[in-house]
Motif scaffolding. Structure first.
Motif, PDB file in Angstrom:
ATOM      1  N   PRO A 217       0.656  -1.284   0.073  1.00 59.76           N
ATOM      2  CA  PRO A 217       0.113   0.047   0.040  1.00 59.76           C
ATOM      3  C   PRO A 217       0.858   1.220  -0.048  1.00 59.76           C
ATOM      4  CG  PRO A 217      -0.065  -1.193   2.232  1.00 59.76           C
ATOM      5  CD  PRO A 217       0.612  -1.983   1.034  1.00 59.76           C
ATOM      6  N   GLU A 218       1.906   1.220   0.598  1.00 57.43           N
ATOM      7  CA  GLU A 218       2.693   2.397   0.921  1.00 57.43           C
ATOM      8  C   GLU A 218       3.665   2.882  -0.628  1.00 57.43           C
ATOM      9  OE1 GLU A 218       5.445   2.296   3.950  1.00 57.43           O
ATOM     10  OE2 GLU A 218       4.152   2.113   5.631  1.00 57.43           O
ATOM     11  N   ALA A 221       0.598   3.756  -3.275  1.00 53.93           N
ATOM     12  CA  ALA A 221      -0.336   4.815  -2.797  1.00 53.93           C
ATOM     13  C   ALA A 221      -0.391   5.786  -3.850  1.00 53.93           C
ATOM     14  CB  ALA A 221      -0.091   5.455  -1.341  1.00 53.93           C
TER      15      ALA A 221
END
Length: 237
Positions: A217-218, A221
Protein backbone atom coordinates in the motif's frame (compact mmCIF):
# COMPACT_ATOMS: atom_id res chain seq x y z
CA UNK A 1 52.51 -8.96 -4.06
CA UNK A 2 49.71 -11.03 -5.49
CA UNK A 3 47.41 -9.47 -8.05
CA UNK A 4 44.08 -8.24 -6.84
CA UNK A 5 41.26 -10.64 -7.67
CA UNK A 6 39.34 -9.73 -10.80
CA UNK A 7 35.97 -8.17 -10.09
CA UNK A 8 33.21 -10.08 -11.86
CA UNK A 9 30.32 -7.86 -12.90
CA UNK A 10 26.84 -9.13 -12.09
CA UNK A 11 28.24 -12.24 -10.41
CA UNK A 12 24.92 -13.89 -9.66
CA UNK A 13 26.68 -17.01 -8.39
CA UNK A 14 27.80 -14.97 -5.38
CA UNK A 15 24.29 -13.84 -4.38
CA UNK A 16 21.97 -16.25 -6.20
CA UNK A 17 20.16 -17.59 -3.14
CA UNK A 18 19.65 -14.13 -1.65
CA UNK A 19 18.43 -12.72 -4.97
CA UNK A 20 16.01 -15.60 -5.51
CA UNK A 21 14.67 -15.36 -1.94
CA UNK A 22 14.23 -11.58 -2.12
CA UNK A 23 12.37 -11.66 -5.40
CA UNK A 24 10.11 -14.59 -4.63
CA UNK A 25 7.50 -12.15 -3.32
CA UNK A 26 8.86 -8.71 -4.26
CA UNK A 27 6.78 -6.01 -5.91
CA UNK A 28 9.08 -5.57 -8.90
CA UNK A 29 9.48 -9.26 -9.65
CA UNK A 30 6.59 -11.30 -8.27
CA UNK A 31 3.84 -8.72 -8.74
CA UNK A 32 5.10 -6.77 -11.75
CA UNK A 33 7.60 -8.44 -14.07
CA UNK A 34 6.38 -12.03 -13.85
CA UNK A 35 2.65 -11.34 -14.29
CA UNK A 36 3.39 -8.85 -17.08
CA UNK A 37 5.48 -11.40 -18.99
CA UNK A 38 2.90 -14.14 -18.53
CA UNK A 39 0.08 -11.83 -19.59
CA UNK A 40 1.96 -10.84 -22.74
CA UNK A 41 2.65 -14.51 -23.52
CA UNK A 42 -1.07 -15.31 -23.33
CA UNK A 43 -2.16 -18.88 -24.12
CA UNK A 44 1.07 -20.89 -24.24
CA UNK A 45 -0.38 -24.39 -24.06
CA UNK A 46 1.74 -26.72 -26.17
CA UNK A 47 4.15 -23.98 -27.23
CA UNK A 48 7.90 -24.64 -27.08
CA UNK A 49 9.36 -21.79 -25.05
CA UNK A 50 12.94 -20.88 -24.17
CA UNK A 51 13.47 -18.83 -21.02
CA UNK A 52 16.71 -17.02 -21.84
CA UNK A 53 18.29 -15.97 -18.55
CA UNK A 54 15.83 -17.97 -16.47
CA UNK A 55 17.47 -17.33 -13.09
CA UNK A 56 15.92 -19.49 -10.38
CA UNK A 57 13.07 -20.39 -12.75
CA UNK A 58 9.91 -18.60 -11.54
CA UNK A 59 8.82 -17.52 -15.03
CA UNK A 60 9.81 -20.91 -16.46
CA UNK A 61 7.59 -22.52 -13.83
CA UNK A 62 4.72 -20.15 -14.60
CA UNK A 63 4.91 -20.99 -18.29
CA UNK A 64 5.06 -24.72 -17.58
CA UNK A 65 2.05 -24.46 -15.28
CA UNK A 66 0.18 -22.94 -18.23
CA UNK A 67 1.00 -25.90 -20.45
CA UNK A 68 4.15 -24.73 -22.26
CA UNK A 69 7.03 -27.07 -23.11
CA UNK A 70 9.84 -25.17 -21.41
CA UNK A 71 13.60 -24.97 -21.71
CA UNK A 72 15.73 -22.57 -19.71
CA UNK A 73 19.29 -21.39 -19.50
CA UNK A 74 21.28 -18.97 -17.39
CA UNK A 75 24.92 -17.96 -17.24
CA UNK A 76 24.92 -18.57 -13.47
CA UNK A 77 25.44 -22.22 -12.53
CA UNK A 78 24.07 -21.45 -9.07
CA UNK A 79 20.88 -20.03 -10.53
CA UNK A 80 20.43 -23.17 -12.64
CA UNK A 81 20.92 -25.26 -9.50
CA UNK A 82 18.12 -23.29 -7.81
CA UNK A 83 15.92 -23.64 -10.91
CA UNK A 84 16.40 -27.42 -10.82
CA UNK A 85 15.20 -27.48 -7.21
CA UNK A 86 12.09 -25.58 -8.30
CA UNK A 87 11.36 -27.40 -11.56
CA UNK A 88 12.69 -30.89 -10.90
CA UNK A 89 15.80 -32.80 -11.91
CA UNK A 90 14.36 -33.72 -15.30
CA UNK A 91 13.73 -30.11 -16.37
CA UNK A 92 15.59 -28.99 -19.52
CA UNK A 93 17.88 -26.42 -17.89
CA UNK A 94 21.38 -25.50 -18.99
CA UNK A 95 24.25 -23.17 -18.19
CA UNK A 96 24.79 -20.97 -21.25
CA UNK A 97 25.81 -17.39 -22.02
CA UNK A 98 23.49 -15.03 -23.88
CA UNK A 99 26.50 -13.40 -25.52
CA UNK A 100 27.71 -16.64 -27.12
CA UNK A 101 26.24 -19.21 -29.54
CA UNK A 102 23.32 -20.99 -27.89
CA UNK A 103 23.20 -24.81 -27.64
CA UNK A 104 19.93 -25.13 -29.57
CA UNK A 105 19.12 -25.87 -33.22
CA UNK A 106 17.63 -23.38 -35.67
CA UNK A 107 13.90 -22.77 -35.27
CA UNK A 108 13.64 -24.86 -32.11
CA UNK A 109 11.20 -22.58 -30.25
CA UNK A 110 7.83 -20.92 -30.72
CA UNK A 111 8.69 -18.21 -28.19
CA UNK A 112 11.72 -16.89 -26.33
CA UNK A 113 11.34 -15.08 -23.00
CA UNK A 114 14.10 -12.72 -21.92
CA UNK A 115 13.15 -11.01 -18.66
CA UNK A 116 15.63 -8.47 -17.27
CA UNK A 117 18.67 -9.80 -19.11
CA UNK A 118 19.55 -7.68 -22.14
CA UNK A 119 20.19 -4.55 -20.10
CA UNK A 120 23.33 -6.21 -18.72
CA UNK A 121 24.85 -6.34 -22.22
CA UNK A 122 26.62 -3.57 -24.10
CA UNK A 123 26.12 -5.11 -27.54
CA UNK A 124 22.78 -6.65 -28.44
CA UNK A 125 23.74 -7.69 -31.98
CA UNK A 126 24.96 -11.25 -31.34
CA UNK A 127 22.41 -12.11 -28.62
CA UNK A 128 19.45 -10.97 -30.72
CA UNK A 129 20.81 -12.81 -33.75
CA UNK A 130 21.04 -16.03 -31.74
CA UNK A 131 17.53 -15.60 -30.35
CA UNK A 132 16.24 -14.98 -33.88
CA UNK A 133 18.07 -18.12 -35.07
CA UNK A 134 16.50 -20.43 -32.49
CA UNK A 135 13.00 -19.03 -33.08
CA UNK A 136 10.79 -20.42 -35.80
CA UNK A 137 9.56 -17.90 -38.40
CA UNK A 138 6.70 -15.97 -36.86
CA UNK A 139 7.89 -16.84 -33.36
CA UNK A 140 7.87 -14.30 -30.57
CA UNK A 141 10.52 -12.73 -28.38
CA UNK A 142 8.88 -11.43 -25.20
CA UNK A 143 11.25 -9.33 -23.15
CA UNK A 144 11.63 -6.85 -20.34
CA UNK A 145 14.51 -4.44 -19.78
CA UNK A 146 15.17 -1.45 -17.58
CA UNK A 147 12.94 1.40 -18.70
CA UNK A 148 15.30 3.87 -20.41
CA UNK A 149 13.89 6.76 -18.41
CA UNK A 150 15.21 5.25 -15.15
CA UNK A 151 18.85 6.09 -15.87
CA UNK A 152 17.92 9.70 -16.58
CA UNK A 153 15.83 9.92 -13.40
CA UNK A 154 18.71 8.61 -11.28
CA UNK A 155 21.34 10.65 -13.17
CA UNK A 156 19.55 13.83 -14.36
CA UNK A 157 22.82 15.31 -15.59
CA UNK A 158 23.46 12.38 -17.96
CA UNK A 159 22.90 12.28 -21.71
CA UNK A 160 19.83 10.11 -22.33
CA UNK A 161 20.91 9.46 -25.93
CA UNK A 162 24.25 7.86 -25.04
CA UNK A 163 24.69 4.12 -24.58
CA UNK A 164 26.50 4.08 -21.25
CA UNK A 165 27.38 1.74 -18.40
CA UNK A 166 26.07 2.43 -14.92
CA UNK A 167 25.76 0.59 -11.61
CA UNK A 168 23.43 0.56 -8.64
CA UNK A 169 23.62 -0.91 -5.13
CA UNK A 170 21.06 -3.40 -3.84
CA UNK A 171 20.34 -5.45 -0.76
CA UNK A 172 18.87 -8.86 -1.51
CA UNK A 173 17.54 -10.71 1.54
CA UNK A 174 20.13 -8.94 3.70
CA UNK A 175 23.05 -9.47 1.28
CA UNK A 176 24.59 -6.46 -0.45
CA UNK A 177 25.22 -6.62 -4.19
CA UNK A 178 26.06 -4.33 -7.09
CA UNK A 179 24.37 -4.68 -10.47
CA UNK A 180 25.89 -3.09 -13.55
CA UNK A 181 23.74 -2.17 -16.53
CA UNK A 182 23.97 -0.63 -19.97
CA UNK A 183 21.56 2.20 -20.55
CA UNK A 184 20.45 2.73 -24.13
CA UNK A 185 17.78 5.07 -25.47
CA UNK A 186 14.52 3.67 -26.74
CA UNK A 187 15.34 4.21 -30.41
CA UNK A 188 18.57 2.21 -29.99
CA UNK A 189 16.53 -0.70 -28.65
CA UNK A 190 13.99 -0.69 -31.46
CA UNK A 191 16.72 -0.21 -34.10
CA UNK A 192 18.50 -3.28 -32.73
CA UNK A 193 15.29 -5.30 -32.87
CA UNK A 194 14.67 -4.34 -36.51
CA UNK A 195 18.25 -5.05 -37.56
CA UNK A 196 18.03 -8.52 -35.97
CA UNK A 197 14.94 -9.42 -38.00
CA UNK A 198 12.15 -8.63 -35.55
CA UNK A 199 8.98 -6.59 -35.90
CA UNK A 200 7.89 -4.74 -32.77
CA UNK A 201 4.31 -5.84 -32.09
CA UNK A 202 3.79 -4.54 -28.53
CA UNK A 203 5.45 -1.95 -26.31
CA UNK A 204 4.03 -2.14 -22.78
CA UNK A 205 4.27 -0.14 -19.55
CA UNK A 206 1.90 -2.30 -17.50
CA UNK A 207 0.40 -1.82 -14.07
CA UNK A 208 1.34 -4.26 -11.33
CA UNK A 209 -0.82 -7.27 -10.54
CA UNK A 210 -4.14 -6.26 -8.93
CA UNK A 211 -3.27 -7.86 -5.57
CA UNK A 212 -0.13 -5.69 -5.33
CA UNK A 213 -2.19 -2.70 -4.20
CA UNK A 214 -3.16 -4.45 -0.98
CA UNK A 215 0.25 -6.04 -0.43
CA UNK A 216 2.30 -2.87 -1.04
CA UNK A 217 0.00 0.00 0.00
CA UNK A 218 2.78 2.50 0.76
CA UNK A 219 4.74 1.94 -2.45
CA UNK A 220 1.63 2.11 -4.62
CA UNK A 221 -0.37 4.78 -2.79
CA UNK A 222 -2.04 7.04 -5.34
CA UNK A 223 -0.53 5.20 -8.31
CA UNK A 224 -2.16 3.22 -11.08
CA UNK A 225 1.28 2.14 -12.39
CA UNK A 226 4.96 2.99 -11.96
CA UNK A 227 8.10 3.29 -14.05
CA UNK A 228 10.55 0.45 -13.67
CA UNK A 229 10.82 -1.84 -16.71
CA UNK A 230 9.76 -1.66 -20.34
CA UNK A 231 8.18 -4.70 -21.99
CA UNK A 232 8.15 -5.73 -25.66
CA UNK A 233 6.62 -8.42 -27.80
CA UNK A 234 8.63 -8.89 -30.99
CA UNK A 235 7.79 -11.12 -33.93
CA UNK A 236 10.45 -12.95 -35.95
CA UNK A 237 10.02 -11.98 -39.62
Amino acid sequence: MSAAPEVVENDYDSFAEAYAAENEASLNNAYYTRPAILNLAGDVSGRRILDAGCGAGPITEGLRDRGAIVTGFDSSAKMIELARKRLGADADLRVADMGKPLPFPDGAFDDVISALVLHYLEDWTAPLAEIRRVLKPGGRLILAVNHPIIYKLIHPEADYFETVKWSDDYTFDGQEAVLTYWHRPLHAMTDAFTEAGFRTAVVSEPPPAPEAYELFPEELAGRTAFLSFLFFVLEAV
